[in-house]
Design a protein around this motif. Structure first.
Motif, PDB file in Angstrom:
ATOM      1  N   VAL A   6       0.849  -1.193   0.000  1.00 49.26           N
ATOM      2  CA  VAL A   6       0.000   0.000   0.000  1.00 49.26           C
ATOM      3  C   VAL A   6       0.879   1.236   0.000  1.00 49.26           C
ATOM      4  N   ASN A   7       0.706   2.078  -1.014  1.00 45.23           N
ATOM      5  CA  ASN A   7       1.432   3.354  -1.110  1.00 45.23           C
ATOM      6  C   ASN A   7       0.437   4.500  -0.936  1.00 45.23           C
ATOM      7  N   ARG A   8       0.618   5.245   0.156  1.00 42.55           N
ATOM      8  CA  ARG A   8      -0.264   6.405   0.378  1.00 42.55           C
ATOM      9  C   ARG A   8       0.528   7.668   0.067  1.00 42.55           C
ATOM     10  N   ASP A  13      -3.370  11.992   1.236  1.00 46.33           N
ATOM     11  CA  ASP A  13      -4.708  11.664   1.702  1.00 46.33           C
ATOM     12  C   ASP A  13      -5.715  12.006   0.616  1.00 46.33           C
ATOM     13  N   ALA A  14      -6.688  11.147   0.469  1.00 43.80           N
ATOM     14  CA  ALA A  14      -7.709  11.360  -0.560  1.00 43.80           C
ATOM     15  C   ALA A  14      -8.607  12.527  -0.183  1.00 43.80           C
ATOM     16  N   ASP A  15      -9.165  13.150  -1.207  1.00 44.87           N
ATOM     17  CA  ASP A  15     -10.136  14.210  -1.000  1.00 44.87           C
ATOM     18  C   ASP A  15     -11.314  13.638  -0.202  1.00 44.87           C
ATOM     19  N   PRO A  16     -11.651  14.224   0.955  1.00 42.55           N
ATOM     20  CA  PRO A  16     -12.744  13.676   1.782  1.00 42.55           C
ATOM     21  C   PRO A  16     -14.049  13.532   1.015  1.00 42.55           C
ATOM     22  N   THR A  53      -2.215   2.106  -4.697  1.00 40.45           N
ATOM     23  CA  THR A  53      -1.633   3.454  -4.619  1.00 40.45           C
ATOM     24  C   THR A  53      -2.755   4.468  -4.443  1.00 40.45           C
ATOM     25  N   LEU A  54      -2.650   5.231  -3.364  1.00 41.50           N
ATOM     26  CA  LEU A  54      -3.678   6.231  -3.047  1.00 41.50           C
ATOM     27  C   LEU A  54      -3.068   7.622  -3.155  1.00 41.50           C
ATOM     28  N   SER A  55      -3.748   8.509  -3.881  1.00 37.84           N
ATOM     29  CA  SER A  55      -3.295   9.898  -4.016  1.00 37.84           C
ATOM     30  C   SER A  55      -4.461  10.829  -3.697  1.00 37.84           C
ATOM     31  N   ASP A  56      -4.202  12.142  -3.805  1.00 39.78           N
ATOM     32  CA  ASP A  56      -5.264  13.094  -3.508  1.00 39.78           C
ATOM     33  C   ASP A  56      -6.304  13.166  -4.621  1.00 39.78           C
ATOM     34  N   GLU A  95      -0.291  -8.197 -20.156  1.00 37.76           N
ATOM     35  CA  GLU A  95       0.759  -9.133 -19.732  1.00 37.76           C
ATOM     36  C   GLU A  95       0.471  -9.732 -18.363  1.00 37.76           C
ATOM     37  N   GLY A  96      -0.776 -10.168 -18.177  1.00 35.13           N
ATOM     38  CA  GLY A  96      -1.141 -10.832 -16.932  1.00 35.13           C
ATOM     39  C   GLY A  96      -1.381  -9.907 -15.770  1.00 35.13           C
ATOM     40  N   ARG A  97      -1.313  -8.609 -15.998  1.00 31.14           N
ATOM     41  CA  ARG A  97      -1.555  -7.635 -14.932  1.00 31.14           C
ATOM     42  C   ARG A  97      -2.864  -6.890 -15.203  1.00 31.14           C
ATOM     43  N   PHE A  98      -3.640  -6.750 -14.153  1.00 20.71           N
ATOM     44  CA  PHE A  98      -4.931  -6.066 -14.248  1.00 20.71           C
ATOM     45  C   PHE A  98      -4.867  -4.806 -13.394  1.00 20.71           C
ATOM     46  N   THR A  99      -5.251  -3.683 -13.988  1.00 22.11           N
ATOM     47  CA  THR A  99      -5.195  -2.401 -13.282  1.00 22.11           C
ATOM     48  C   THR A  99      -6.583  -1.763 -13.251  1.00 22.11           C
ATOM     49  N   THR A 100      -6.964  -1.358 -12.071  1.00 30.09           N
ATOM     50  CA  THR A 100      -8.202  -0.601 -11.883  1.00 30.09           C
ATOM     51  C   THR A 100      -7.828   0.755 -11.310  1.00 30.09           C
ATOM     52  N   ALA A 101      -8.217   1.825 -11.994  1.00 34.53           N
ATOM     53  CA  ALA A 101      -7.826   3.173 -11.568  1.00 34.53           C
ATOM     54  C   ALA A 101      -9.043   4.083 -11.586  1.00 34.53           C
ATOM     55  N   ALA A 102      -9.296   4.735 -10.461  1.00 37.08           N
ATOM     56  CA  ALA A 102     -10.352   5.748 -10.356  1.00 37.08           C
ATOM     57  C   ALA A 102      -9.686   7.091 -10.118  1.00 37.08           C
ATOM     58  N   GLU A 103     -10.007   8.069 -10.940  1.00 36.19           N
ATOM     59  CA  GLU A 103      -9.363   9.378 -10.832  1.00 36.19           C
ATOM     60  C   GLU A 103     -10.420  10.467 -10.879  1.00 36.19           C
ATOM     61  N   PHE A 104     -10.236  11.456 -10.009  1.00 39.13           N
ATOM     62  CA  PHE A 104     -11.123  12.607  -9.935  1.00 39.13           C
ATOM     63  C   PHE A 104     -10.310  13.877 -10.168  1.00 39.13           C
ATOM     64  N   PRO A 105     -10.972  14.968 -10.511  1.00 40.59           N
ATOM     65  CA  PRO A 105     -10.247  16.243 -10.663  1.00 40.59           C
ATOM     66  C   PRO A 105      -9.535  16.621  -9.369  1.00 40.59           C
ATOM     67  N   ALA A 106      -8.390  17.282  -9.518  1.00 37.58           N
ATOM     68  CA  ALA A 106      -7.612  17.686  -8.341  1.00 37.58           C
ATOM     69  C   ALA A 106      -8.443  18.624  -7.472  1.00 37.58           C
ATOM     70  N   PRO A 107      -8.417  18.453  -6.149  1.00 42.69           N
ATOM     71  CA  PRO A 107      -9.194  19.324  -5.252  1.00 42.69           C
ATOM     72  C   PRO A 107      -8.759  20.771  -5.396  1.00 42.69           C
ATOM     73  N   ALA A 108      -9.706  21.677  -5.159  1.00 38.10           N
ATOM     74  CA  ALA A 108      -9.395  23.104  -5.271  1.00 38.10           C
ATOM     75  C   ALA A 108      -8.297  23.488  -4.294  1.00 38.10           C
ATOM     76  N   GLY A 109      -7.350  24.277  -4.760  1.00 44.75           N
ATOM     77  CA  GLY A 109      -6.242  24.728  -3.915  1.00 44.75           C
ATOM     78  C   GLY A 109      -5.022  23.849  -4.001  1.00 44.75           C
ATOM     79  N   GLY A 110      -5.238  22.572  -4.520  1.00 47.03           N
ATOM     80  CA  GLY A 110      -4.106  21.656  -4.681  1.00 47.03           C
ATOM     81  C   GLY A 110      -3.441  21.355  -3.364  1.00 47.03           C
ATOM     82  N   GLY A 111      -2.331  20.648  -3.447  1.00 46.86           N
ATOM     83  CA  GLY A 111      -1.580  20.314  -2.252  1.00 46.86           C
ATOM     84  C   GLY A 111      -2.121  19.147  -1.534  1.00 46.86           C
ATOM     85  N   ASN A 112      -1.324  18.572  -0.690  1.00 50.02           N
ATOM     86  CA  ASN A 112      -1.704  17.449   0.113  1.00 50.02           C
ATOM     87  C   ASN A 112      -2.356  17.948   1.380  1.00 50.02           C
ATOM     88  N   ARG A 113      -3.217  17.071   1.870  1.00 50.32           N
ATOM     89  CA  ARG A 113      -3.869  17.411   3.126  1.00 50.32           C
ATOM     90  C   ARG A 113      -3.390  16.457   4.190  1.00 50.32           C
TER      91      ARG A 113
END
Length: 413
Positions: free
Chosen positions: A314-316, A319-322, A351-354, A395-413
């Motif tokens: 697990v790579n954090r 923190d994800a947008d609440p 892998t979890l991002s904002d 090549e035997g790897r399955f990827t599931t990715a959910a992406e949302f627009p970057a939160p207003a103001g940017g930056g990590n929380r």
């Protein structure tokens, strides 16, 4: 989804005053499922709306047209019997108008046309009343507009009749031709045309109101359907995941029952906690109280993969947008279920991002992306929430990715 050991995400049961056996909603209690009576405008409500429009039209049109008809009658009548005939035409016209506003002219249409069609020749040839067409214009326009077919031909016939009867005044009048044509042909014909246009516009208004009511009913029915689909999807997320994990852990417990009774007892205890937590979540779903905790989902996925002998990382990154936490938790839960059910995975990376989450696993079968109904439904829900869900297999790897627009103001929380 609740962890196999129930740590950190046990939910308190919330019994309801109307709960039935086992704490679930009793029959007739209020849940997130909407009944047809709650979801769309009932026929009684539609009738009430139409009734108000009818009463408003009657309150405006009947006094107005009744006053105009009375004034014309008084101005054009020279004897009592002429007044009686013209008054009959006015009464008939107002009667047909009242039934038209009430959308029930079938019983009065033909008698009304016969009477008012006879009053106009009487006014033209006998009494010399060039306003006697007033009644025929009203009744004729109403009857023509409510014809199911050949309205154009009927309208032309009405106008031609008014003009022809008016022109017949030339046979008995000593007045000039121009005077007769203006007073008995041009003005009555123009009045008939204007009345036809007014009644037609009013009919269009009624039809538009009906279409809006139908559209509102269809929109409400669509909302109910969407709610049912959402409810079914959430129920699948909860119970489908749990049942598969219970199946895995039950099989493990059966293998351990003779070799390691203590470990088998531990597995059975975790199954008990998992089932109890699922019951709690199902009740919360029924009462629209269920909320996913992304951190708990991460911990739960890690525990499940490890219990199945899968190495998980697990790579954090942030923190994800609440605001997106619950949706990302749903994506993680559905993906975890799919990996356990459909893949021969040995490694999983989360892998979890904002802006979203990416889950990659090995052991994918085949060379093309399989049709997974859960992910297909979730893809639509992510899109409705403003994001994008992508699935790839290579090549035997399955990827599931959910992406949302970057939160207003940017930056990590």
């Amino acid at each position: 989804m609740a962890g196999v050991d129930g740590r950190g995400h046990r939910r308190d049961e919330r019994p309801d005053a109307h709960a039935g056996p086992g704490g679930f909603p009793a029959a007739g209690s209020r849940t997130v499922r909407l009944s047809g009576n709650e979801a769309h405008t009932t026929s009684e409500q539609v009738k009430t709306i139409r009734g108000r429009l009818h009463r408003l039209n009657l309150a405006v049109l009947l006094p107005l047209l009744g006053t105009v008809g009375t004034l014309l009658l008084v101005a054009d009548s020279e004897t009592w019997w002429e007044a009686a005939v013209l008054a009959l035409g006015v009464v008939v016209a107002l009667t047909v108008l009242g039934h038209w506003v009430g959308e029930d002219i079938s019983r009065v249409a033909i008698p009304g046309m016969i009477i008012t069609a006879a009053v106009w020749p009487f006014g033209t040839l006998v009494s010399g009343s060039h306003t006697a067409s007033f009644c025929l214009s009203i009744v004729g326009a109403i009857v023509v507009v409510h014809r199911p077919r050949h309205r154009g031909a009927a309208a032309f016939g009405l106008i031609a009749y008014v003009a022809a009867v008016g022109a017949a005044r030339l046979l008995v009048s000593s007045s000039g031709t121009t005077d007769v044509l203006v007073n008995y042909v041009l003005l009555p014909t123009g009045s008939a045309v204007l009345t036809l246009a007014a009644i037609f516009v009013s009919k269009l208004f009624y039809d538009l109101v009906g279409e809006l009511e139908q559209a509102r009913g269809r929109e409400a029915e669509l909302a109910v359907t969407r709610e049912r689909v959402r409810f079914a999807s959430d129920l699948h997320d909860i119970q489908g995941h749990t049942l598969h994990v219970v199946k895995l852990k039950t099989a493990l417990a059966r293998k351990l029952v003779r070799r390691d009774a203590e470990r088998a007892e531990e597995e059975l205890g975790e199954i008990h906690l998992l089932v109890a937590d699922t019951i709690s979540q199902t009740k919360e779903l029924a009462y629209a109280q269920r909320r996913l905790n992304l951190s708990a989902e991460l911990e739960n996925a890690k525990n499940l993969f490890e219990a199945a002998g899968i190495l998980v990382r697990v790579n954090r990154e942030a923190d994800a947008d609440p605001r997106r936490s619950e949706m990302l938790g749903q994506v993680l839960r559905e993906t975890t279920t799919n990996i356990l059910r459909h893949a021969q995975a040995t490694r999983v990376r989360i892998t979890l991002s904002d802006t979203g989450i990416v889950i990659t696993n090995d052991g994918a079968r085949g060379d093309s992306v399989p049709e997974l109904s859960g992910l297909r439904t979730l893809k639509r829900r992510v899109a409705d929430d403003g994001g994008e869900l992508r699935v790839e297999q290579r090549e035997g790897r399955f990827t599931t990715a959910a992406e949302f627009p970057a939160p207003a103001g940017g930056g990590n929380r």
